[in-house]
Design a protein around this motif. Structure first.
Motif, mmCIF file in Angstrom:
data_model
loop_
_atom_site.group_PDB
_atom_site.id
_atom_site.type_symbol
_atom_site.label_atom_id
_atom_site.label_comp_id
_atom_site.label_asym_id
_atom_site.label_seq_id
_atom_site.Cartn_x
_atom_site.Cartn_y
_atom_site.Cartn_z
ATOM 1 N N UNK A 7 0.867 -1.276 -0.062
ATOM 2 C CA UNK A 7 0.135 -0.005 -0.127
ATOM 3 C C UNK A 7 0.824 1.158 0.185
ATOM 4 N N UNK A 8 2.134 1.179 0.054
ATOM 5 C CA UNK A 8 3.159 2.270 0.017
ATOM 6 C C UNK A 8 4.088 2.100 -1.212
ATOM 7 N N UNK A 9 4.589 3.262 -1.557
ATOM 8 C CA UNK A 9 5.639 3.190 -2.583
ATOM 9 C C UNK A 9 6.887 2.768 -2.047
ATOM 10 N N UNK A 10 7.730 1.963 -3.009
ATOM 11 C CA UNK A 10 9.166 1.625 -2.457
ATOM 12 C C UNK A 10 9.979 2.945 -1.978
ATOM 13 N N UNK A 11 10.860 2.741 -1.173
ATOM 14 C CA UNK A 11 11.701 3.828 -0.814
ATOM 15 C C UNK A 11 12.986 3.953 -1.517
ATOM 16 N N UNK A 12 12.926 3.635 -2.637
ATOM 17 C CA UNK A 12 14.231 3.479 -3.518
ATOM 18 C C UNK A 12 14.756 4.972 -3.632
ATOM 19 N N UNK A 13 16.075 4.954 -3.552
ATOM 20 C CA UNK A 13 16.759 6.508 -3.798
ATOM 21 C C UNK A 13 16.840 7.269 -2.546
ATOM 22 N N UNK A 14 15.897 7.229 -1.569
ATOM 23 C CA UNK A 14 15.791 7.839 -0.595
ATOM 24 C C UNK A 14 17.044 8.015 0.240
ATOM 25 N N UNK A 15 17.495 6.892 0.643
ATOM 26 C CA UNK A 15 18.726 6.761 1.340
ATOM 27 C C UNK A 15 19.892 7.675 0.826
ATOM 28 N N UNK A 16 20.033 7.373 -0.629
ATOM 29 C CA UNK A 16 21.274 8.437 -1.363
ATOM 30 C C UNK A 16 20.845 9.720 -1.206
ATOM 31 N N UNK A 17 19.581 10.155 -1.355
ATOM 32 C CA UNK A 17 19.296 11.646 -1.235
ATOM 33 C C UNK A 17 19.361 12.152 0.254
#
Length: 66
Positions: A7-17
Motif C-alpha cells: 500500500x506504499x511506494x518503495x523507498x528507492x533512492x531515499x537513502x542516497x538523497x
C-alpha cells in the motif's frame, strides 16, 4: 501473497538523497563554524599575543639602547 501489492511506494533512492543532503549540511556547517572559530576567535587571540610580545621586545630593546 506472491502477487500482493504494497500500500506504499518503495523507498528507492531515499537513502542516497538523504545521505547527500546530510553530508552537504554537515560539511557546510563544519566549514562555516570552522571559519567562525578561526577568524572570530583564533586569529584575534593570535594577533593580540603577537602584539603583546612585540611590545615587550620593543621595551626590552629601548632599555638596552638599541
Amino acid at each position: 501473497m506472491a502477487g500482493a501489492v504494497a500500500p506504499f511506494k518503495p523507498i528507492t533512492g531515499m537513502l542516497r538523497r538523504g545521505l547527500i543532503l546530510d553530508l552537504s549540511i554537515a560539511l557546510g556547517l563544519g566549514f562555516t563554524f570552522g571559519n567562525a572559530f578561526w577568524y572570530g576567535y583564533h586569529m584575534p587571540r593570535t594577533n593580540a599575543r603577537d602584539a603583546h610580545y612585540k611590545k615587550l621586545e620593543e621595551q626590552r630593546a629601548a632599555r638596552q639602547g638599541n
